[in-house]
Design a protein around this motif. Structure first.
Motif, PDB file in Angstrom:
ATOM      1  N   UNK A   1       2.123  -6.276  -5.145  1.00  0.00           N
ATOM      2  CA  UNK A   1       1.661  -5.389  -4.078  1.00  0.00           C
ATOM      3  C   UNK A   1       2.795  -5.052  -3.105  1.00  0.00           C
ATOM      4  N   UNK A   2       3.587  -6.073  -2.732  1.00  0.00           N
ATOM      5  CA  UNK A   2       4.707  -5.836  -1.823  1.00  0.00           C
ATOM      6  C   UNK A   2       5.693  -4.836  -2.414  1.00  0.00           C
ATOM      7  N   UNK A   3       5.929  -4.948  -3.705  1.00  0.00           N
ATOM      8  CA  UNK A   3       6.859  -4.030  -4.365  1.00  0.00           C
ATOM      9  C   UNK A   3       6.313  -2.602  -4.368  1.00  0.00           C
ATOM     10  N   UNK A   4       5.009  -2.446  -4.594  1.00  0.00           N
ATOM     11  CA  UNK A   4       4.402  -1.115  -4.585  1.00  0.00           C
ATOM     12  C   UNK A   4       4.502  -0.484  -3.198  1.00  0.00           C
ATOM     13  N   UNK A   5       4.261  -1.277  -2.166  1.00  0.00           N
ATOM     14  CA  UNK A   5       4.337  -0.753  -0.796  1.00  0.00           C
ATOM     15  C   UNK A   5       5.777  -0.389  -0.422  1.00  0.00           C
ATOM     16  N   UNK A   6       6.723  -1.245  -0.797  1.00  0.00           N
ATOM     17  CA  UNK A   6       8.134  -0.950  -0.519  1.00  0.00           C
ATOM     18  C   UNK A   6       8.583   0.289  -1.300  1.00  0.00           C
ATOM     19  N   UNK A   7       8.105   0.417  -2.518  1.00  0.00           N
ATOM     20  CA  UNK A   7       8.442   1.576  -3.347  1.00  0.00           C
ATOM     21  C   UNK A   7       7.878   2.852  -2.744  1.00  0.00           C
ATOM     22  N   UNK A   8       6.678   2.762  -2.167  1.00  0.00           N
ATOM     23  CA  UNK A   8       6.080   3.926  -1.526  1.00  0.00           C
ATOM     24  C   UNK A   8       6.929   4.398  -0.353  1.00  0.00           C
ATOM     25  N   UNK A   9       7.436   3.478   0.445  1.00  0.00           N
ATOM     26  CA  UNK A   9       8.270   3.851   1.588  1.00  0.00           C
ATOM     27  C   UNK A   9       9.545   4.555   1.112  1.00  0.00           C
ATOM     28  N   UNK A  32      -3.175   2.636  -4.000  1.00  0.00           N
ATOM     29  CA  UNK A  32      -2.247   1.561  -4.355  1.00  0.00           C
ATOM     30  C   UNK A  32      -3.000   0.344  -4.886  1.00  0.00           C
ATOM     31  N   UNK A  33      -4.135   0.019  -4.268  1.00  0.00           N
ATOM     32  CA  UNK A  33      -4.945  -1.098  -4.760  1.00  0.00           C
ATOM     33  C   UNK A  33      -5.458  -0.840  -6.172  1.00  0.00           C
ATOM     34  N   UNK A  34      -5.863   0.382  -6.418  1.00  0.00           N
ATOM     35  CA  UNK A  34      -6.342   0.750  -7.758  1.00  0.00           C
ATOM     36  C   UNK A  34      -5.231   0.616  -8.795  1.00  0.00           C
ATOM     37  N   UNK A  35      -4.033   1.095  -8.452  1.00  0.00           N
ATOM     38  CA  UNK A  35      -2.897   0.989  -9.354  1.00  0.00           C
ATOM     39  C   UNK A  35      -2.537  -0.478  -9.596  1.00  0.00           C
ATOM     40  N   UNK A  36      -2.522  -1.257  -8.532  1.00  0.00           N
ATOM     41  CA  UNK A  36      -2.208  -2.680  -8.642  1.00  0.00           C
ATOM     42  C   UNK A  36      -3.204  -3.402  -9.543  1.00  0.00           C
ATOM     43  N   UNK A  37      -4.475  -3.079  -9.395  1.00  0.00           N
ATOM     44  CA  UNK A  37      -5.515  -3.724 -10.205  1.00  0.00           C
ATOM     45  C   UNK A  37      -5.346  -3.373 -11.688  1.00  0.00           C
ATOM     46  N   UNK A  38      -5.043  -2.104 -11.978  1.00  0.00           N
ATOM     47  CA  UNK A  38      -4.858  -1.690 -13.371  1.00  0.00           C
ATOM     48  C   UNK A  38      -3.640  -2.372 -13.994  1.00  0.00           C
TER      49      UNK A  38
END
Length: 299
Positions: A1-9, A32-38
């Motif tokens: 999740x941290x990586x997805x959020x940092x990547x979004x920034x 982002x939560x949906x992507x993380x779950x998948x």
């Protein structure tokens, strides 16, 4: 999740006002939560691509996917780049931090000075260009290379999804899209096999590669002529790539070597004629602030 959020920034830089980015931002955390779950459940499926053409200066096919998938490409890149970059040879200059065309050109000039003993003797250059580079990357070979380097089943599963999301028309397991951030890294991983073959097996001392262009500098023309069949064989048998027949040359530096947009001579270099024409065409049409700062002596 941290990586997805940092990547979004990181992904947001320069893209905030684009409509597809704005739509994704409206429900950012849900998306982002949906992507993380998948990803966690291994149910993720890569979406389709939208194709369009650009002239850069020659026509190129660009393939663009959704914001969701591009975010994931950033997340993958953030993890894989620092892992793979130290494994690349120093003289690979494409799509790497603190590299680029200017450093590649300067390295080439440095090698020419060294081999020619400060331009006191003839130096020969083998100049090659790989034919239709991105569209001929073999998925199976690429995945085998990645599997040797990455001991993580989940990572290989995801990379298989990314690589398999695109293929060249009529060839199901071949090709990478120019528009993906991950493609830049994946082609470097692919060509790293060739780089190490030149360096470790053939003991080539003076080679500079930028994407699908590479030059080898030597004092002996026969050495380069004998090297060429070995290069061709490796590319064709190990990577299923071929050299462009009209873009393979063995010539002296004094006669002028076209590499990365410049024609290089012993004591100077000039922009390629096609680049000068494009440059001044842009200036005549108004140009950007940066292009207007180019010295007029190039005329």
């Amino acid at each position: 999740m941290e990586n997805l959020l940092a990547s979004w920034r990181e992904f947001l830089k320069g893209k905030r006002k684009r409509k597809d980015v704005e739509r994704f931002s409206l429900n950012l955390m849900d998306n982002i939560l949906s992507l993380h779950r998948e990803l966690a459940e291994k149910t993720y499926q890569h979406g389709p691509y939208r194709a369009f053409k650009i002239n850069d200066p020659k026509p190129r096919d660009i393939h663009k996917t959704s914001v969701r998938d591009r975010l994931l490409h950033h997340a993958i890149y953030r993890i894989l780049y620092p892992y793979f970059d130290p494994k690349f040879i120093f003289n690979s200059y494409s799509c790497r931090r603190k590299k680029g065309t200017h450093r590649a050109i300067n390295r080439f000039r440095e090698y020419c000075r060294k081999v020619s003993q400060n331009h006191t003797r003839t130096v020969w250059i083998l100049k090659c260009d790989i034919k239709k580079f991105f569209v001929n990357i073999d998925h199976e070979i690429l995945l085998k290379i990645l599997s040797r380097r990455i001991n993580d089943d989940g990572a290989i599963w995801l990379l298989n999804k990314i690589i398999g999301s695109f293929h060249t028309k009529g060839k199901i397991s071949i090709g990478l899209p120019l528009g993906n951030l991950t493609s830049q890294l994946l082609v470097n991983i692919y060509m790293n096999e060739f780089d190490h073959f030149l360096k470790r097996k053939l003991k080539v001392a003076y080679c500079v590669r930028y994407a699908d262009d590479f030059v080898i500098v030597h004092e002996n023309k026969n050495y380069l002529e004998n090297l060429l069949p070995k290069i061709l064989k490796f590319l064709e048998t190990r990577l299923k790539l071929s050299l462009h027949p009209d873009k393979v040359f063995i010539q002296t530096l004094a006669s002028g070597v076209d590499f990365l947009g410049w024609v290089h001579f012993s004591h100077h270099r000039v922009p390629r004629t096609s680049i000068k024409r494009r440059m001044f065409k842009n200036l005549d049409q108004g140009g950007t602030k940066e292009s207007l700062a180019i010295p007029i002596t190039l005329r």
